[in-house]
Write a protein that holds these residues in place. Structure first.
Motif, PDB file in Angstrom:
ATOM      1  N   VAL A 192       0.932  -1.176  -0.021  1.00  0.00           N
ATOM      2  CA  VAL A 192      -0.080   0.000  -0.103  1.00  0.00           C
ATOM      3  C   VAL A 192       0.732   1.097  -0.046  1.00  0.00           C
ATOM      4  N   THR A 193       0.625   2.127  -0.830  1.00  0.00           N
ATOM      5  CA  THR A 193       1.219   3.391  -0.896  1.00  0.00           C
ATOM      6  C   THR A 193       0.525   4.694  -0.169  1.00  0.00           C
ATOM      7  N   GLU A 194       1.428   5.241   0.785  1.00  0.00           N
ATOM      8  CA  GLU A 194       0.837   6.154   1.582  1.00  0.00           C
ATOM      9  C   GLU A 194       0.787   7.614   0.829  1.00  0.00           C
ATOM     10  N   LEU A 195      -0.135   8.273   0.611  1.00  0.00           N
ATOM     11  CA  LEU A 195      -0.343   9.464  -0.156  1.00  0.00           C
ATOM     12  C   LEU A 195      -0.395  10.566   0.816  1.00  0.00           C
ATOM     13  N   THR A 196      -0.116  11.648   0.307  1.00  0.00           N
ATOM     14  CA  THR A 196      -0.882  13.049   1.142  1.00  0.00           C
ATOM     15  C   THR A 196      -1.493  13.906  -0.231  1.00  0.00           C
ATOM     16  N   ALA A 197      -2.767  14.169  -0.067  1.00  0.00           N
ATOM     17  CA  ALA A 197      -3.282  14.839  -1.411  1.00  0.00           C
ATOM     18  C   ALA A 197      -4.322  16.232  -0.822  1.00  0.00           C
ATOM     19  N   LYS A 198      -3.957  17.130  -1.654  1.00  0.00           N
ATOM     20  CA  LYS A 198      -4.597  18.377  -1.444  1.00  0.00           C
ATOM     21  C   LYS A 198      -5.521  18.604  -2.709  1.00  0.00           C
ATOM     22  N   GLY A 199      -5.967  17.670  -3.293  1.00  0.00           N
ATOM     23  CA  GLY A 199      -7.186  17.599  -4.536  1.00  0.00           C
ATOM     24  C   GLY A 199      -6.976  16.470  -5.457  1.00  0.00           C
ATOM     25  N   ILE A 200      -7.802  16.019  -6.082  1.00  0.00           N
ATOM     26  CA  ILE A 200      -7.967  14.822  -6.648  1.00  0.00           C
ATOM     27  C   ILE A 200      -6.815  14.658  -7.710  1.00  0.00           C
ATOM     28  N   ASN A 201      -6.251  15.673  -8.418  1.00  0.00           N
ATOM     29  CA  ASN A 201      -5.293  15.647  -8.943  1.00  0.00           C
ATOM     30  C   ASN A 201      -3.636  16.075  -8.429  1.00  0.00           C
ATOM     31  N   ASN A 202      -3.889  16.177  -7.184  1.00  0.00           N
ATOM     32  CA  ASN A 202      -2.607  16.911  -6.379  1.00  0.00           C
ATOM     33  C   ASN A 202      -2.246  15.906  -5.149  1.00  0.00           C
ATOM     34  N   ALA A 203      -1.885  14.621  -5.556  1.00  0.00           N
ATOM     35  CA  ALA A 203      -1.688  13.688  -4.604  1.00  0.00           C
ATOM     36  C   ALA A 203      -0.069  13.370  -4.627  1.00  0.00           C
ATOM     37  N   GLU A 204       0.576  13.332  -3.528  1.00  0.00           N
ATOM     38  CA  GLU A 204       2.254  13.250  -3.608  1.00  0.00           C
ATOM     39  C   GLU A 204       2.551  11.997  -2.588  1.00  0.00           C
ATOM     40  N   VAL A 205       3.192  11.100  -3.205  1.00  0.00           N
ATOM     41  CA  VAL A 205       3.601  10.189  -2.603  1.00  0.00           C
ATOM     42  C   VAL A 205       4.480  10.291  -1.247  1.00  0.00           C
ATOM     43  N   GLN A 206       4.125   9.840  -0.136  1.00  0.00           N
ATOM     44  CA  GLN A 206       4.842  10.402   1.031  1.00  0.00           C
ATOM     45  C   GLN A 206       6.179   9.702   1.153  1.00  0.00           C
ATOM     46  N   GLU A 207       7.215  10.723   1.515  1.00  0.00           N
ATOM     47  CA  GLU A 207       8.523  10.242   1.615  1.00  0.00           C
ATOM     48  C   GLU A 207       8.835   9.182   2.490  1.00  0.00           C
ATOM     49  N   ALA A 208       8.195   9.257   3.598  1.00  0.00           N
ATOM     50  CA  ALA A 208       8.525   8.216   4.644  1.00  0.00           C
ATOM     51  C   ALA A 208       7.047   7.333   4.666  1.00  0.00           C
ATOM     52  N   GLN A 209       7.505   6.166   3.925  1.00  0.00           N
ATOM     53  CA  GLN A 209       6.355   5.125   3.763  1.00  0.00           C
ATOM     54  C   GLN A 209       6.460   4.382   5.138  1.00  0.00           C
TER      55      GLN A 209
END
Lengths: 571, 260
Positions: free
Chosen positions: A450-467
């Motif tokens: 499972v990839t942990e993401l932080t998102a600020k919008g449906i097209n604005n998700a970032e993969v978290q550096e620290a998984q």
């Protein structure tokens, strides 16, 4: 000159009359009212000419019915027959669950609905030409629901080949499922038989029976009419014997004789059934043979309908709101792994999914009904079990239109910070906005991750550096995904959600069915729901309440003594 | 007065023109269909003539398109299967073309002993093109011992979609009463399976073999329109060839077809 002019005028007038007559013949006979109601309420999808090509049709699947072919899926009539007026009225009234067709019971008066029935029949001449009323399916002789009947039906489910499209246990995941098309060449998914609430024509045992015997005209679902049954005209025992002999690699002479005799009886009965269907009068003896044969067929069909009924819950589960919010149960010690039987004792919470239609590209035709969730937690960790039905296991299909890779996936969404109090704002439900969300993104191509993401919008998700240290297991069996995720309640990462018992946490889901073209924003999803680590009833409950009770009693005694003493003093 | 006349004439002409446009539209769908005589009378034919010929394909030799077998590999995938919508053999011979008499109103009766069958074997319909006399039953065989369904996309007759479970070996279908064709037969369980049937009112229909050959026998002497239909190459219904058959004579009429 004058006469010639008059003659010409008369000729022209004659031509005009003839032409008008020709065109008038095509005009519908139904009332103007029916046309008006149809054009106001139905034509947007079904088209003014009834071809199923209204303005909205493009985005719909299943497509709106094309009325010009006289093919109707939901009928009380036998295969090849037109529906009854009542059938059409019922569909208009109740709508077709699992499709875009709404029920019109409240929007249109019964009278208007009957007018529409008359009007849509004008789109297909067969209704006018029919000399006899359509032959209805005989519903007498219903076999009541019982374990025995379900067992018999289950065997028929395999023997008759239902599995090919509907899958081993009915989730619509059979090996033929992805390739099915309807009469017009559009994708046509077989029903998920465990979700009766999505059955277009209802999920009563009678409904199932009718669909099975009559087929769904215009779709891939065939009719299992009379002589479709192997051993038509034989008793149940004889037909199983016939099949048994068929399956032998070699038969003895006696067996061959026996088989030949059974086949003779079988062929004779089929012949009678066809004669009847072709309009030949049957003799009394033939009629008897036919009736006996049909009795066996109908009985088998009721068993099958009972089996299908057994595959679904009695009614659609309640969504996970109110009393049904997702409550993670506390247990001491290790949290159960995915295949631990401890999960079976928990009731799943039901999160219905809808197509994402806010941002392009949109999904107007969802294929995933819902995600079902269970959860346990202990002093340090929480574990979730997510389950959702998907007819196909897709890991790396290529989208014809966009060239993008399509695959099945699930995302679980939480806020990064839990809103303090019920009125505090939550992040935007579509993967956040000003307030960010914290996501677990799982893909079928990497089922143990499972990839942990932080998102600020449906097209604005970032993969978290620290998984983080998420433990994950994912499987796909018989049309259902199961995803198990375990995480620590507290992490060191500020971008992660931190969990405390008793705190109501917003939770939401997105899911993708690759075979349905889901990718990026084209997906199914929920808005915010709630989950909570159900607080452990404290062990202090054994100390404080008795103490308070004791003190109260003591106080009362004291008060009584005090009042008594004062009274005696006064006396 | 004159200008009024002229105007109404123009309007009427426009109406007629639009009318013909509609007529042409409704024809478009039927162009790909066979054309049948309104009435046909069966009678004894003696000293009839024969029409024979070869149908060839004109164009680049098409590549054989292998069919993708997506299930039941053991039964369906035992040998490689190819798309049969365009089968071109040696010398450009075009298989599976229907050649027939369009306007015959009286002639021989059907061969009552001929078997009207389509087998489902190796998840393929054999033959790919079948002629079914009106009023006769088409029998679907299931040599595969797996589930098939017979889906006939009729429009004039009632469409059929009937299950043929694995143990259902030989399933005759109800006879139909109206001439129609060709209509496609599919199996939804195995989406690649495809065949074409034509319900016909007279027996003067032939289907070309691997060598592109056809033969119509016992044709009463006379002048006839000779039509053809091919799945990928279309028809000549709009401009059929006219042939004259002499009693006891044999005439040859070859065709060269292109992709439509």
């Amino acid at each position: 000159m004058r006469i010639r002019t008059v003659a010409l005028l008369l000729t022209l007038f004659g031509m005009f009359v003839v032409l008008s007559l020709i065109y008038a013949q095509n005009a519908p006979e139904a009332s103007e009212k029916g046309k008006e109601v149809y054009e106001n309420s139905c034509a947007h999808c079904h088209g003014t000419e009834g071809r199923g090509d209204g303005a909205a049709a493009e985005n719909l699947l299943p497509k709106p019915r094309d009325f010009t072919r006289g093919l109707y899926k939901i009928r009380s009539t036998e295969t090849g027959e037109l529906p009854t007026d009542q059938d059409l009225f019922d569909i208009i009234t109740e709508g077709m669950p699992g499709s875009s067709m709404p029920g019109w019971e409240t929007a249109l008066s019964a009278n208007d609905r009957w007018e529409v029935v008359a009007y849509i029949k004008t789109f297909y001449d067969g209704f006018k030409e029919a000399e006899t009323p359509p032959k209805q399916i005989n519903l007498s002789g219903k076999v009541p629901y019982s374990e025995q009947s379900v067992e018999t039906g289950k065997a028929l489910y395999t023997e008759l080949g239902c599995i090919e499209c509907h899958g081993n246990i009915g989730r619509g995941d059979g090996t033929s499922a992805p390739d099915l098309t309807d009469e017009w060449g559009f994708q046509s998914w077989p029903a998920n038989l465990t979700q009766g609430w999505n059955f277009r024509g209802g999920a009563d045992t009678e409904d199932i029976f009718k669909r099975f015997i009559g087929g769904l005209a215009g779709s891939a679902m065939p009719a299992f009419e009379g002589d479709s049954f192997p051993g038509f005209g034989l008793t149940a025992e004889e037909s199983s014997r016939m099949i048994e002999l068929d399956n032998k690699d070699e038969m003895t002479e006696v067996e061959e004789e026996e088989s030949a005799q059974l086949y003779e009886k079988y062929d004779a009965a089929v012949d009678i059934a066809l004669n009847l269907a072709e309009g030949t009068e049957l003799s009394a003896e033939e009629k008897q043979i036919y009736d006996d044969a049909m009795k066996v067929v109908y009985e088998k069909s009721w068993h099958l309908a009972n089996y299908v009924k057994s595959l679904m819950p009695e009614k659609r589960p309640e969504p996970a709101i109110g009393n049904n919010v997702l409550r993670s149960q506390y247990i001491q010690g290790e949290l159960p792994e995915m295949d631990n039987t401890a999960w079976e004792t928990l009731e799943a919470r039901y999160f219905p999914l809808v197509g994402q239609i806010v941002i392009e590209p949109r999904q107007f035709n969802p294929t995933i009904d819902a995600v079902n969730v269970k959860s346990y937690y202990n002093d340090t960790e929480v574990a979730f079990l997510f389950m959702w039905d998907d007819r196909t296991h897709t890991t790396d299909e290529t989208d014809d239109e966009t060239g993008k890779t399509l695959e099945d996936a699930l995302a679980v969404q939480f806020p990064v910070k839990v809103p303090q109090g019920p009125t505090a704002p939550k992040p935007y439900f579509l993967w956040g906005g000003r307030l960010p969300v914290y996501l677990w993104h799982w893909k079928a191509s990497a089922p143990e991750q499972v990839t942990e993401l932080t998102a600020k919008g449906i097209n604005n998700a970032e993969v978290q550096e620290a998984q983080g240290e998420l433990q994950v297991q994912g499987t796909y069996t018989d049309g259902q995904y199961k995803l198990w995720v375990k995480r620590a309640l507290k992490t060191d990462d500020k971008k992660d959600l931190q969990l405390d018992p008793g705190v109501f946490v917003p939770i939401a889901f997105s899911a993708w069915d690759g075979a349905n073209g889901d990718v990026d924003t084209k997906r199914v999803m929920t808005s915010w729901y709630t989950f909570v680590l159900e607080p452990v009833p404290s062990s202090k409950r054994f100390i404080y309440p008795p103490l308070i009770a004791l003190l109260s009693v003591g106080f009362l005694f004291g008060l009584r003594a005090f009042v008594q003493r004062r009274n005696s003093e006064e006396a | 007065m004159k200008s009024y006349l002229l105007a109404s004439l123009t309007v009427l002409l426009a109406c007629c023109y639009i009318g013909t446009a509609f007529a042409a539209d409704s024809d478009a769908g039927e162009m790909e269909m066979l054309v049948f005589p309104e009435k046909y009378k069966a009678m004894a034919v003696s000293n009839g003539g024969t029409i024979s010929g070869v149908v060839k394909f004109e164009g680049d030799m098409p590549e054989k398109k292998a069919l993708e077998i997506t299930k039941d590999e053991k039964v369906c995938g035992a040998d490689e299967k190819f798309d049969e919508s365009l089968v071109v053999g040696e010398g450009n011979a075009l298989k599976n073309t229907i050649v027939y008499l369009i306007d015959i109103s009286a002639g021989k009766d059907f061969d009552k002993d001929a078997k009207v069958e389509i087998d489902q074997k190796g998840c393929k319909f054999t033959p790919h093109i079948q002629i079914v006399p009106v009023g006769e039953r088409l029998t679907m065989l299931n040599s595969d011992k797996i589930m098939h369904n017979v889906h006939i996309f009729s429009k004039i007759n009632k469409p059929v979609n009937k299950a043929q479970p694995k143990a259902r070996r030989k399933m005759p279908l109800k006879a139909v009463q109206k001439a129609e064709g060709p209509v496609e037969v599919k199996c939804d369980v195995h989406g690649w399976m495809s065949a074409w049937i034509s319900y016909v009112p007279h027996p003067y229909f032939a289907v070309t073999n691997e060598k592109g050959e056809f033969m119509l026998e016992d044709v009463p002497a006379g002048e006839y329109k000779l039509g053809y239909w091919h799945e990928a190459c279309g028809t000549n219904s709009k401009a059929p060839v006219v042939v004259t058959v002499e009693a006891g004579g044999t005439i040859t009429q070859d065709f060269t077809l292109k992709l439509k």
